[in-house]
Design a protein around this motif. Structure first.
Motif, mmCIF file in Angstrom:
data_model
loop_
_atom_site.group_PDB
_atom_site.id
_atom_site.type_symbol
_atom_site.label_atom_id
_atom_site.label_comp_id
_atom_site.label_asym_id
_atom_site.label_seq_id
_atom_site.Cartn_x
_atom_site.Cartn_y
_atom_site.Cartn_z
ATOM 1 N N VAL A 54 2.872 -2.185 -8.364
ATOM 2 C CA VAL A 54 1.849 -2.102 -7.321
ATOM 3 C C VAL A 54 2.480 -2.289 -5.944
ATOM 4 O O VAL A 54 2.033 -1.691 -4.962
ATOM 5 C CB VAL A 54 0.749 -3.162 -7.559
ATOM 6 C CG1 VAL A 54 -0.300 -3.131 -6.461
ATOM 7 C CG2 VAL A 54 0.079 -2.923 -8.917
ATOM 8 N N GLY A 55 3.529 -3.107 -5.863
ATOM 9 C CA GLY A 55 4.219 -3.288 -4.585
ATOM 10 C C GLY A 55 4.114 -4.691 -4.049
ATOM 11 O O GLY A 55 3.011 -5.226 -3.925
ATOM 12 N N GLU A 56 5.245 -5.295 -3.730
ATOM 13 C CA GLU A 56 5.282 -6.666 -3.222
ATOM 14 C C GLU A 56 4.423 -6.868 -1.985
ATOM 15 O O GLU A 56 3.845 -7.924 -1.794
ATOM 16 C CB GLU A 56 6.731 -7.063 -2.871
ATOM 17 C CG GLU A 56 7.620 -7.360 -4.050
ATOM 18 C CD GLU A 56 7.278 -8.685 -4.723
ATOM 19 O OE1 GLU A 56 6.389 -9.399 -4.235
ATOM 20 O OE2 GLU A 56 7.911 -8.985 -5.747
ATOM 21 N N ALA A 57 4.347 -5.836 -1.154
ATOM 22 C CA ALA A 57 3.685 -6.007 0.147
ATOM 23 C C ALA A 57 2.165 -5.862 0.052
ATOM 24 O O ALA A 57 1.465 -6.102 1.027
ATOM 25 C CB ALA A 57 4.239 -4.987 1.146
ATOM 26 N N THR A 58 1.649 -5.483 -1.116
ATOM 27 C CA THR A 58 0.210 -5.238 -1.200
ATOM 28 C C THR A 58 -0.582 -6.538 -1.265
ATOM 29 O O THR A 58 -0.084 -7.577 -1.698
ATOM 30 C CB THR A 58 -0.128 -4.416 -2.460
ATOM 31 O OG1 THR A 58 0.293 -5.166 -3.615
ATOM 32 C CG2 THR A 58 0.580 -3.083 -2.453
ATOM 33 N N ILE A 163 -10.757 12.581 0.780
ATOM 34 C CA ILE A 163 -9.398 12.816 0.303
ATOM 35 C C ILE A 163 -8.411 12.834 1.466
ATOM 36 O O ILE A 163 -8.781 13.023 2.626
ATOM 37 C CB ILE A 163 -9.266 14.142 -0.485
ATOM 38 C CG1 ILE A 163 -9.524 15.334 0.428
ATOM 39 C CG2 ILE A 163 -10.212 14.161 -1.672
ATOM 40 C CD1 ILE A 163 -9.202 16.664 -0.237
ATOM 41 N N ASN A 164 -7.162 12.633 1.118
ATOM 42 C CA ASN A 164 -6.100 12.664 2.110
ATOM 43 C C ASN A 164 -4.785 12.903 1.362
ATOM 44 O O ASN A 164 -4.737 12.827 0.127
ATOM 45 C CB ASN A 164 -6.034 11.330 2.863
ATOM 46 C CG ASN A 164 -5.095 11.386 4.050
ATOM 47 O OD1 ASN A 164 -4.875 12.462 4.615
ATOM 48 N ND2 ASN A 164 -4.534 10.247 4.421
ATOM 49 N N SER A 165 -3.747 13.212 2.110
ATOM 50 C CA SER A 165 -2.417 13.222 1.524
ATOM 51 C C SER A 165 -1.569 12.198 2.244
ATOM 52 O O SER A 165 -1.539 12.175 3.472
ATOM 53 C CB SER A 165 -1.749 14.603 1.649
ATOM 54 O OG SER A 165 -0.412 14.523 1.176
ATOM 55 N N VAL A 166 -0.937 11.321 1.482
ATOM 56 C CA VAL A 166 -0.073 10.313 2.101
ATOM 57 C C VAL A 166 1.388 10.725 2.015
ATOM 58 O O VAL A 166 2.288 9.951 2.339
ATOM 59 C CB VAL A 166 -0.273 8.916 1.469
ATOM 60 C CG1 VAL A 166 -1.693 8.434 1.709
ATOM 61 C CG2 VAL A 166 0.049 8.934 -0.017
ATOM 62 N N GLY A 167 1.635 11.963 1.568
ATOM 63 C CA GLY A 167 2.984 12.512 1.596
ATOM 64 C C GLY A 167 3.913 11.932 0.543
ATOM 65 O O GLY A 167 3.509 11.146 -0.312
ATOM 66 N N CYS A 168 5.157 12.360 0.643
ATOM 67 C CA CYS A 168 6.182 11.875 -0.280
ATOM 68 C C CYS A 168 7.087 10.918 0.496
ATOM 69 O O CYS A 168 6.948 10.776 1.707
ATOM 70 C CB CYS A 168 6.990 13.059 -0.803
ATOM 71 S SG CYS A 168 7.863 13.950 0.495
ATOM 72 N N LEU A 255 -7.249 7.736 5.433
ATOM 73 C CA LEU A 255 -7.389 7.140 4.105
ATOM 74 C C LEU A 255 -6.014 6.814 3.528
ATOM 75 O O LEU A 255 -5.197 7.686 3.275
ATOM 76 C CB LEU A 255 -8.131 8.102 3.167
ATOM 77 C CG LEU A 255 -8.193 7.714 1.692
ATOM 78 C CD1 LEU A 255 -8.908 6.389 1.517
ATOM 79 C CD2 LEU A 255 -8.886 8.788 0.889
ATOM 80 N N VAL A 256 -5.743 5.513 3.417
ATOM 81 C CA VAL A 256 -4.474 5.046 2.873
ATOM 82 C C VAL A 256 -4.835 3.948 1.899
ATOM 83 O O VAL A 256 -5.449 2.966 2.269
ATOM 84 C CB VAL A 256 -3.577 4.455 3.977
ATOM 85 C CG1 VAL A 256 -2.328 3.852 3.364
ATOM 86 C CG2 VAL A 256 -3.230 5.515 4.991
ATOM 87 N N ARG A 257 -4.496 4.123 0.657
ATOM 88 C CA ARG A 257 -4.945 3.114 -0.291
ATOM 89 C C ARG A 257 -3.982 1.935 -0.354
ATOM 90 O O ARG A 257 -2.827 2.042 0.009
ATOM 91 C CB ARG A 257 -5.185 3.765 -1.641
ATOM 92 C CG ARG A 257 -6.312 4.801 -1.488
ATOM 93 C CD ARG A 257 -6.676 5.501 -2.736
ATOM 94 N NE ARG A 257 -6.814 4.587 -3.853
ATOM 95 C CZ ARG A 257 -7.835 3.765 -4.058
ATOM 96 N NH1 ARG A 257 -8.835 3.753 -3.203
ATOM 97 N NH2 ARG A 257 -7.870 2.977 -5.097
ATOM 98 N N GLY A 258 -4.521 0.801 -0.788
ATOM 99 C CA GLY A 258 -3.772 -0.443 -0.691
ATOM 100 C C GLY A 258 -2.789 -0.706 -1.808
ATOM 101 O O GLY A 258 -2.393 -1.837 -2.026
ATOM 102 N N LEU A 259 -2.430 0.339 -2.532
ATOM 103 C CA LEU A 259 -1.416 0.188 -3.572
ATOM 104 C C LEU A 259 -0.242 1.066 -3.190
ATOM 105 O O LEU A 259 -0.416 2.223 -2.796
ATOM 106 C CB LEU A 259 -1.980 0.587 -4.939
ATOM 107 C CG LEU A 259 -3.086 -0.327 -5.484
ATOM 108 C CD1 LEU A 259 -4.452 0.039 -4.936
ATOM 109 C CD2 LEU A 259 -3.102 -0.299 -7.001
ATOM 110 N N ASP A 260 0.945 0.512 -3.299
ATOM 111 C CA ASP A 260 2.122 1.185 -2.746
ATOM 112 C C ASP A 260 2.553 2.426 -3.507
ATOM 113 O O ASP A 260 3.323 3.236 -3.007
ATOM 114 C CB ASP A 260 3.305 0.208 -2.698
ATOM 115 C CG ASP A 260 3.186 -0.750 -1.522
ATOM 116 O OD1 ASP A 260 2.276 -0.546 -0.699
ATOM 117 O OD2 ASP A 260 4.003 -1.685 -1.440
ATOM 118 N N TYR A 261 2.089 2.590 -4.736
ATOM 119 C CA TYR A 261 2.657 3.669 -5.538
ATOM 120 C C TYR A 261 2.124 5.070 -5.228
ATOM 121 O O TYR A 261 2.624 6.048 -5.763
ATOM 122 C CB TYR A 261 2.546 3.377 -7.039
ATOM 123 C CG TYR A 261 1.180 2.986 -7.577
ATOM 124 C CD1 TYR A 261 0.094 3.842 -7.504
ATOM 125 C CD2 TYR A 261 1.008 1.751 -8.210
ATOM 126 C CE1 TYR A 261 -1.134 3.480 -8.038
ATOM 127 C CE2 TYR A 261 -0.219 1.385 -8.752
ATOM 128 C CZ TYR A 261 -1.289 2.259 -8.663
ATOM 129 O OH TYR A 261 -2.492 1.899 -9.189
#
Length: 417
Positions: A54-58, A163-168, A255-261
């Motif tokens: 999920v990510g340390e920073a979340t 919807i959104n794209s958060v890219g690669c 829209l940026v979700r709170g999980l890093d993956y």
RNA sequence: GUGGAUAUAGCUCAGGUGGUUAGAGCACCAGAUUGUGGCUCUGGGGGCCGUGGGUUCGAGUCCCAUUAUCCACCCCA
């Protein structure tokens, strides 16, 4: 303390449980039609899985996990979300060796240490799917359409899909730099959370709900503007596929979700009118997750939907959930002999596939009939000494009140009608 | 984690400025009907007034703490 459930948890009593069953059964059936098979993962995992996955920073990892040590001093954590465990199982069971794609669904409790309020609990139920092994935009579209079909099937319509794209990782790095440059001057005016995000994950500043931060970042570069050609093409195809499938959506570049993956597609279903906790589902693509948890690079896309919030939306929209089946027959007996005979009769009827009940409290006939009415029984079989000796039973139709005598031998057949 | 509101029967709620045995509706049980539900009438059982402490001759009522719920923030489903 002894007599109350822990904060943020609830008992789901018979008057509510049939609603959960209905939602879950609907989900199972839909998953079957879409070709997803159920996976059940443990209710707790090694803490490290969520930290890395999920990510340390979340927020989830930093302050919301139910983490404990077992008697061998292993650090374990109650399931904080559904995707990382599914990804772990994918790797552990070598699913990349199976025919791709792998399509999984789950229905599971999720635990997060949060402050409870309407639509938010410390234990809640999530329905979710994970589609592993395909990069196709049709995969993104399929899971979104599955979620949308689920809401429609339940009768919901007061919700929107964003919807959104958060890219690669590549375009996200470019975007992060652009963001830092654009926001460097106003950094000290941002909220404390955003100042921390500035270094760790600048993209999430765009998602801040703080009014001041929103004003300051209104013209800040979005990920959209920095998508690499590949990500741009993928996003365009997802949107095209949704449009072709008549799925209406709104783009939300913030829209940026709170999980890093998450990579590429991110989406959320927002209900209108169930209060502040309005997200009834969310998900996205996570092409790096399998690798992060120790597997071969494998793309994936999926979602999680909150059952409690869906039930709130169902209630808010006035959707009727089918009531549990009424009782086929209640056997009312008078006297000890008839009671014993009635007990046997009930078992016989149950074996024949009917739902049947009998008084277990030595109630009067009148009270038994009242009880049968409360159980919503369709028919009541009245059995006394008199009927027994004559080899018949009085069968009363509770809706019409009509009553007729039927030979005990013919009862089963008569009740089938 | 922050701010605000609330807590009386199974449920929804009454209980001016502290003052005898804390009430209602619904729900539950029984009777009116010696073997017939729903409607009606009559009666009945139920309350450590969230918990702990304090002020007072006296606290459901005032004060403090605590726990829980609700609302907003944050975040998420």
């Amino acid at each position: 303390m002894l007599t109350t459930s822990p904060r943020g948890t609830q008992d789901i009593l018979p008057g509510q449980s049939y609603k959960f069953q209905y939602v879950e059964d609907t989900f199972r059936d839909l998953c079957r039609r879409f070709g997803y098979q159920e996976i059940r993962t443990p209710v707790f995992e090694h803490t490290e899985l969520f930290q890395r996955g999920v990510g340390e920073a979340t927020d989830i990892v930093q302050k919301e996990m139910y983490t404990f040590s077992d008697r061998s001093n292993r650090s374990l954590t109650l399931k904080a979300e559904g995707t990382a465990p599914a990804a772990r199982a994918f790797v552990e069971h070598n699913m990349q060796a199976l025919t791709q794609p792998i399509k999984l669904f789950y229905i599971t409790p999720v635990f997060r240490y949060e402050r409870p309020q309407a639509g938010r609990y410390r234990q809640h139920e999530q329905c979710g799917v994970e589609l592993f092994g395909t990069l196709s935009p049709q995969g993104d579209a399929e899971v979104i359409i599955l979620a949308d079909s689920f809401y429609r099937q339940l009768g919901l319509s007061h919700y929107e899909l964003f919807i959104n794209s958060v890219g690669c990782p590549t375009c996200r790095a470019t975007h992060g730099e652009a963001l830092r440059q654009a926001l460097g001057e106003v950094l000290t005016d941002l909220c404390t959370d955003c100042r921390a995000r500035y270094d760790r994950n600048p993209m999430r500043i765009l998602d801040c709900k703080n009014e001041r931060c929103q004003e300051l970042t209104v013209n800040a570069p979005t990920v959209r503007a920095h998508l690499c050609p590949e990500c741009e093409g993928h996003y365009a195809q997802v949107k095209q596929t949704l449009s072709d499938s008549s799925i209406s959506y709104k783009e939300n570049p913030r829209l940026v979700r709170g999980l890093d993956y998450y990579t590429h597609t991110a989406f959320e279903f927002i209900s209108t009118g169930i209060g502040a906790q309005s997200a009834i589902g969310g998900g996205g693509r996570y092409n790096g997750l399998i690798e992060t948890v120790g597997g071969q690079p494998t793309p994936g896309v999926g979602f999680g939907l909150g059952v409690e919030r869906i039930l709130l939306a169902i209630e808010m929209e006035g959707v009727k959930i089918p009531e549990p089946q009424p009782l086929d027959v209640f056997v009312a007996a008078l006297g000890a002999t008839a009671s014993q005979a009635g007990f046997s009769l009930v078992q016989k009827l149950r074996r024949a596939g009917l739902s049947a009940e009998k008084d277990l409290l030595d109630r009067s006939l009148k009270a038994q009939l009242k009880f049968a009415g409360k159980l919503n029984a369709k028919r009541v079989i009245i059995l006394g000494e008199d009927e027994l000796t004559r080899g018949i039973a009085a069968v009363k139709d509770m809706a019409s009140g009509e009553q007729q005598e039927i030979a005990l031998a013919d009862l089963e057949q008569a009740l089938r009608k």
